[in-house]
Motif scaffolding. Structure first.
Motif: not given
Length: 152
Positions: A6, A9-10, A13, A24, A26-28, A38-40, A78
């Motif tokens: 995460t 990815v942050g 992103a 942004l 959150d990222i899971e 992968l949830r953004v 996303v």
């Protein structure tokens, strides 16, 4: 492992989101059944729409393919954080001042662990939450979870 993913990815992103004036939230990265997701979660003033999510998904997917920071196969999603937007850090808490929030604490404060009311102030160390006619002072380091509360 998911914290490392995460975080990376942050980093990938952020430039995409900055270019589009998006935040942004959150990222899971988590396994559900046999699949990894992968949830953004993104947002902007006035909210995001399906086009924003689609463009970010396309650009981020391309960037993730180039850098390849994730070993296993996964599904990229996303989306908006929804109406119960999580408040994950100090920036989010500052943003929520004046809004109705729901939060839980690690330990009781005035014999309570769940608070829902208007966040009236955040000074970096404590949150002031007005619940009815009473204001609670909740130390920031005692907050386990916080989110925007749904108002009907």
């Amino acid at each position: 492992m998911s914290k490392r993913v995460t975080s990376r990815v942050g980093e990938l992103a952020e430039p995409i989101l900055e270019e589009m004036n998006l935040d942004l939230i959150d990222i899971e990265f988590q396994k559900e059944g046999s699949n990894w997701f992968l949830r953004v979660f993104i947002d902007k003033e006035g909210g995001v729409d399906i086009d924003d999510c689609g463009i970010v998904s396309e650009k981020l997917s391309k960037r993730l393919d180039e850098v390849d920071p994730i070993q296993q196969a996964y599904f990229l999603e996303v989306s908006s954080p929804g109406i119960e937007r999580p408040l994950k850090n100090e920036k989010d808490i500052h943003w929520a001042v004046g809004k109705r929030v729901n939060l839980s604490t690690y330990e009781p404060i005035e014999n309570m662990k769940i608070f829902e009311g208007t966040l009236t102030e955040f000074d970096g160390t404590a949150l002031s939450v007005l619940e009815g006619k009473k204001t609670y002072q909740i130390p920031y380091d005692k907050v386990a979870k916080a989110r925007i509360a749904v108002v009907f």
